[in-house]
Design a protein around this motif. Structure first.
Motif, PDB file in Angstrom:
ATOM      1  N   VAL A  81       0.797  -0.867  -0.135  1.00 41.87           N
ATOM      2  CA  VAL A  81       0.139   0.091  -0.058  1.00 41.87           C
ATOM      3  C   VAL A  81       0.564   0.986  -0.243  1.00 41.87           C
ATOM      4  O   VAL A  81       1.831   1.142  -0.140  1.00 41.87           O
ATOM      5  N   LEU A  82       0.273   2.549  -0.475  1.00 39.51           N
ATOM      6  CA  LEU A  82       1.131   3.591   0.109  1.00 39.51           C
ATOM      7  C   LEU A  82       0.004   4.610   1.279  1.00 39.51           C
ATOM      8  O   LEU A  82      -0.972   4.306   1.085  1.00 39.51           O
ATOM      9  N   VAL A  83       0.469   5.166   2.159  1.00 42.76           N
ATOM     10  CA  VAL A  83      -0.122   5.650   3.217  1.00 42.76           C
ATOM     11  C   VAL A  83       0.024   6.940   2.992  1.00 42.76           C
ATOM     12  O   VAL A  83       1.142   7.520   3.190  1.00 42.76           O
ATOM     13  N   SER A  84      -1.025   7.811   2.706  1.00 38.89           N
ATOM     14  CA  SER A  84      -0.909   9.019   2.993  1.00 38.89           C
ATOM     15  C   SER A  84      -1.524   9.883   4.166  1.00 38.89           C
ATOM     16  O   SER A  84      -1.667   9.684   4.896  1.00 38.89           O
ATOM     17  N   VAL A  85       0.050  10.575   4.430  1.00 43.60           N
ATOM     18  CA  VAL A  85      -0.263  11.531   5.601  1.00 43.60           C
ATOM     19  C   VAL A  85      -0.890  12.576   6.101  1.00 43.60           C
ATOM     20  O   VAL A  85      -0.151  13.980   5.573  1.00 43.60           O
ATOM     21  N   PHE A  86      -1.837  13.393   6.548  1.00 38.04           N
ATOM     22  CA  PHE A  86      -1.942  14.378   7.238  1.00 38.04           C
ATOM     23  C   PHE A  86      -2.380  14.777   8.623  1.00 38.04           C
ATOM     24  O   PHE A  86      -2.450  13.970   8.676  1.00 38.04           O
ATOM     25  N   ARG A  87      -1.442  15.842   8.998  1.00 39.87           N
ATOM     26  CA  ARG A  87      -1.286  16.368  10.551  1.00 39.87           C
ATOM     27  C   ARG A  87      -2.269  17.463  10.123  1.00 39.87           C
ATOM     28  O   ARG A  87      -2.659  17.964   9.571  1.00 39.87           O
ATOM     29  N   ALA A  88      -2.902  17.372  11.794  1.00 35.22           N
ATOM     30  CA  ALA A  88      -3.996  18.540  11.825  1.00 35.22           C
ATOM     31  C   ALA A  88      -2.970  19.604  12.172  1.00 35.22           C
ATOM     32  O   ALA A  88      -1.494  19.705  12.636  1.00 35.22           O
ATOM     33  N   PRO A  89      -3.465  20.667  12.187  1.00 39.38           N
ATOM     34  CA  PRO A  89      -4.841  21.038  11.225  1.00 39.38           C
ATOM     35  C   PRO A  89      -4.849  21.065  10.423  1.00 39.38           C
ATOM     36  O   PRO A  89      -6.206  21.463   9.469  1.00 39.38           O
ATOM     37  N   LYS A  90      -3.691  20.578   9.788  1.00 36.71           N
ATOM     38  CA  LYS A  90      -3.984  20.311   7.396  1.00 36.71           C
ATOM     39  C   LYS A  90      -4.595  19.387   7.557  1.00 36.71           C
ATOM     40  O   LYS A  90      -4.157  18.682   6.344  1.00 36.71           O
ATOM     41  N   SER A  91      -5.633  18.819   7.412  1.00 37.28           N
ATOM     42  CA  SER A  91      -6.322  17.990   6.754  1.00 37.28           C
ATOM     43  C   SER A  91      -7.564  18.386   6.678  1.00 37.28           C
ATOM     44  O   SER A  91      -8.232  19.381   6.760  1.00 37.28           O
ATOM     45  N   PHE A  92      -8.322  17.236   5.085  1.00 41.25           N
ATOM     46  CA  PHE A  92      -9.546  17.689   5.566  1.00 41.25           C
ATOM     47  C   PHE A  92     -10.497  17.736   6.391  1.00 41.25           C
ATOM     48  O   PHE A  92     -11.431  18.625   6.833  1.00 41.25           O
ATOM     49  N   THR A  93     -10.130  17.213   7.757  1.00 44.88           N
ATOM     50  CA  THR A  93     -11.299  17.193   8.501  1.00 44.88           C
ATOM     51  C   THR A  93     -10.916  17.924   9.915  1.00 44.88           C
ATOM     52  O   THR A  93     -11.401  17.887  10.893  1.00 44.88           O
ATOM     53  N   GLY A  94      -9.534  18.503   9.637  1.00 47.80           N
ATOM     54  CA  GLY A  94      -8.417  19.052  10.993  1.00 47.80           C
ATOM     55  C   GLY A  94      -7.743  18.518  12.195  1.00 47.80           C
ATOM     56  O   GLY A  94      -7.703  19.057  13.020  1.00 47.80           O
ATOM     57  N   GLU A  95      -8.364  16.856  11.524  1.00 48.82           N
ATOM     58  CA  GLU A  95      -7.791  16.083  13.089  1.00 48.82           C
ATOM     59  C   GLU A  95      -6.444  15.214  12.008  1.00 48.82           C
ATOM     60  O   GLU A  95      -6.603  15.502  10.505  1.00 48.82           O
ATOM     61  N   GLU A  96      -6.020  14.294  13.040  1.00 51.17           N
ATOM     62  CA  GLU A  96      -4.566  13.338  12.599  1.00 51.17           C
ATOM     63  C   GLU A  96      -5.861  13.106  11.160  1.00 51.17           C
ATOM     64  O   GLU A  96      -7.151  12.317  11.571  1.00 51.17           O
ATOM     65  N   MET A  97      -4.882  12.262   9.986  1.00 51.91           N
ATOM     66  CA  MET A  97      -5.430  11.922   9.360  1.00 51.91           C
ATOM     67  C   MET A  97      -4.742  10.995   8.433  1.00 51.91           C
ATOM     68  O   MET A  97      -3.982  11.332   7.735  1.00 51.91           O
ATOM     69  N   ALA A  98      -5.226   9.750   7.931  1.00 53.34           N
ATOM     70  CA  ALA A  98      -4.560   9.266   6.687  1.00 53.34           C
ATOM     71  C   ALA A  98      -5.573   8.078   5.415  1.00 53.34           C
ATOM     72  O   ALA A  98      -6.773   8.164   6.202  1.00 53.34           O
ATOM     73  N   GLU A  99      -4.987   8.344   4.725  1.00 58.72           N
ATOM     74  CA  GLU A  99      -5.663   7.487   3.487  1.00 58.72           C
ATOM     75  C   GLU A  99      -4.904   6.444   2.789  1.00 58.72           C
ATOM     76  O   GLU A  99      -3.437   6.387   2.898  1.00 58.72           O
ATOM     77  N   ILE A 100      -5.262   5.181   3.068  1.00 60.59           N
ATOM     78  CA  ILE A 100      -4.853   3.783   2.775  1.00 60.59           C
ATOM     79  C   ILE A 100      -4.891   3.804   1.461  1.00 60.59           C
ATOM     80  O   ILE A 100      -6.355   3.543   1.048  1.00 60.59           O
ATOM     81  N   SER A 101      -3.999   4.033  -0.030  1.00 58.23           N
ATOM     82  CA  SER A 101      -4.505   3.238  -1.130  1.00 58.23           C
ATOM     83  C   SER A 101      -4.012   1.898  -1.528  1.00 58.23           C
ATOM     84  O   SER A 101      -2.624   1.575  -1.532  1.00 58.23           O
ATOM     85  N   CYS A 102      -4.407   1.470  -1.206  1.00 58.79           N
ATOM     86  CA  CYS A 102      -4.035  -0.172  -1.613  1.00 58.79           C
ATOM     87  C   CYS A 102      -5.201  -0.980  -2.983  1.00 58.79           C
ATOM     88  O   CYS A 102      -5.620   0.197  -3.831  1.00 58.79           O
TER      89      CYS A 102
END
Length: 489
Positions: A81-102
């Motif tokens: 997989v590839l995991v896209s990492v987003f750190r708060a507050p710079k994410s869609f939700t404003g929280e810590e967030m990740a998207e797994i592309s499989c």
């Protein structure tokens, strides 16, 4: 969705792509310490935990029970997989967030999702990611609703209109109107504190900004009719006598061979439907059985269905073969129609077939003139007649004219400029109308009324506009907005 029934920072997970075989699948996670939690089933936990925001980390998702030696983890691999990492507050939700592309196989996507649930993630509710974006100040309600509109869009034009709201054109307009009203309130407060006369009256202040706000809200309110049409689409029914060319026109508008075309009368015995675009307006197009008396029980039922569908239509295309005698036209059927009717003279290509070009032009012009006189003489018998066009379903000539006429009739003269801010939901329309009612009342107050009455009306209008963009919002409103989203959004 019960928006008060969970902790907003709780780690959540959802499959964000359709659960069907595809090249890629995406699984989203969000919440406090969600990246650290995800690292428990990632082959490179240190790399993931130390990754900066807006970066991508390569690795494998492994079984939750794969602990201990590296050999055990290798044996328990689920997918690369590839995991896209987003750190708060710079994410869609404003929280810590990740998207797994499989890889997009249903089995592997489901297995990764179940692994996330095993290690402590909760399955996200409908619209929960967007809800978190809203409560964390990453979006307002008009932009949140626009997300769902884009997902549901059927044409480029409808998606572009929703994209305008997502970009903030509606919220910007509302904020502009709110500022004008706040300025008016400030002016009134000065009048109340320092009146020129002992008796302050409701019309003693400059109403220009108030009247401008009313005008802008009226313009916004008027957009809902066309915006709703672009969102929900129209029901358009093809009807007419047998062999008038309905199925051929259906195929021509659809740009594919869906309906069976034959010279044999009664070929279409039941209706078929498909979505088309009428120059950007989504339309649910129905091809129906030919209108005629028949002893065939199945075909007779098809004729009845055609009449029932016509009763529920937003627009009718009544087709007539221009090469046949005019007594083939079902004037009794047309006399019963209250819906707008476009009279479509079909098979114009057959009028001058085999003639020289100059003779063909004269023959075609004569046929059109005769058809025009026929309809002019019978306008009272076709109360819904809105336009007539000449087409050839066979070679496509005139179809653009038909589409243009249909669009004009459905919009009924409403302006639909691309950059124009417009309302995107019934909720927004209701709140704009309530704000308008309050402001009109404030503007109508005459001498003898205290300025406090105008203040109350303007404050009420500000509350309605605040609710529209989500500054003042009850829980049941949030329930209504976000529960219609798909899981993962």
């Amino acid at each position: 969705m019960d928006n008060t029934g969970y902790t907003p920072e709780e780690p959540i997970a959802a499959v964000a792509t359709a659960l069907a075989p595809s090249a890629l699948g995406i699984i989203r996670v969000s919440g406090k310490n969600s990246i650290q939690l995800l690292s428990k089933i990632f082959s490179r936990p240190k790399a993931l935990n130390e990754a900066a925001g807006n970066t991508i980390v390569y690795g494998w998702i492994v079984e939750p029970s794969a602990e201990g030696s590296q050999d055990q983890k290798l044996a328990a691999r689920i997918d690369e997989v590839l995991v896209s990492v987003f750190r708060a507050p710079k994410s869609f939700t404003g929280e810590e967030m990740a998207e797994i592309s499989c890889h997009g196989g249903t089995a592997v996507v489901t297995k990764i999702f179940n692994a996330l649930l095993q290690i402590g993630f909760r399955q996200a509710e409908r619209g929960e990611f967007t809800f978190r974006a809203f409560i964390n100040g990453k979006t307002d309600l008009t932009k949140a609703e626009a997300v769902r509109e884009i997902i549901d869009s059927r044409t480029n034009a409808s998606s572009q209109k929703a994209a305008g709201r997502l970009a903030g054109n509606l919220s910007a307009k509302i904020i502009e109107i709110q500022k004008s009203l706040v300025d008016t309130l400030a002016q009134i407060e000065v009048e109340i504190e320092y009146p020129e006369d002992e008796e302050t009256i409701a019309d003693s202040y400059d109403q220009r900004k108030l009247l401008d706000a009313i005008s802008q809200l009226e313009t916004l309110a008027s957009t809902w009719k066309s915006e709703k049409l672009y969102q929900e689409g129209a029901r358009v029914v093809l009807c007419g006598k047998t062999n008038s060319g309905k199925s051929s026109l259906f195929n021509s508008l659809l740009k594919e061979e869906r309906a069976i075309v034959s010279d044999i009368e009664g070929t279409t015995r039941d209706w078929i439907e498909s979505w088309i675009s009428l120059d950007g307006i989504p339309a649910r197009l129905f091809d129906t059985a030919g209108l005629r008396k028949t002893d065939d029980e199945i075909e007779a039922r098809g004729v009845e269905s055609a009449k029932e569908l016509s009763d529920e239509a937003d627009l009718l295309f009544y087709l007539a073969d221009i090469t046949l005698p005019k007594d083939k036209i079902d004037l009794d059927f047309l006399a019963e129609r209250k819906e707008p009717v476009i009279f479509v003279w079909n098979k114009i290509d057959k009028i001058a077939a085999g003639q020289e070009s100059s003779q063909a032009l004269n023959t075609a012009a004569s046929a059109k003139e005769e058809a025009q006189k026929f309809l002019d003489a019978r306008k009272e018998k076709i109360p819904g007649l809105a336009a007539q066009v000449f087409v050839s379903a066979k070679d496509g000539s005139g179809v653009k004219d038909l589409v243009a006429a249909a669009k004009s009739i459905l919009l009924k003269g409403e302006k639909t400029e691309r950059g124009q801010a417009g309302l995107g939901s019934e909720r927004q329309k209701r709140l704009v109308e309530q704000a308008l009612e309050s402001l009109r009342h404030a503007a109508s107050l005459q001498k003898g009324y205290s300025l406090d009455a105008a203040v109350q009306d303007i404050e009420d209008a500000l509350d309605f506009l605040g609710e529209l963009i989500g500054k003042v919002t009850a829980d049941d409103i949030l329930e209504s907005v976000f529960s219609h989203f798909c899981v993962g959004k």
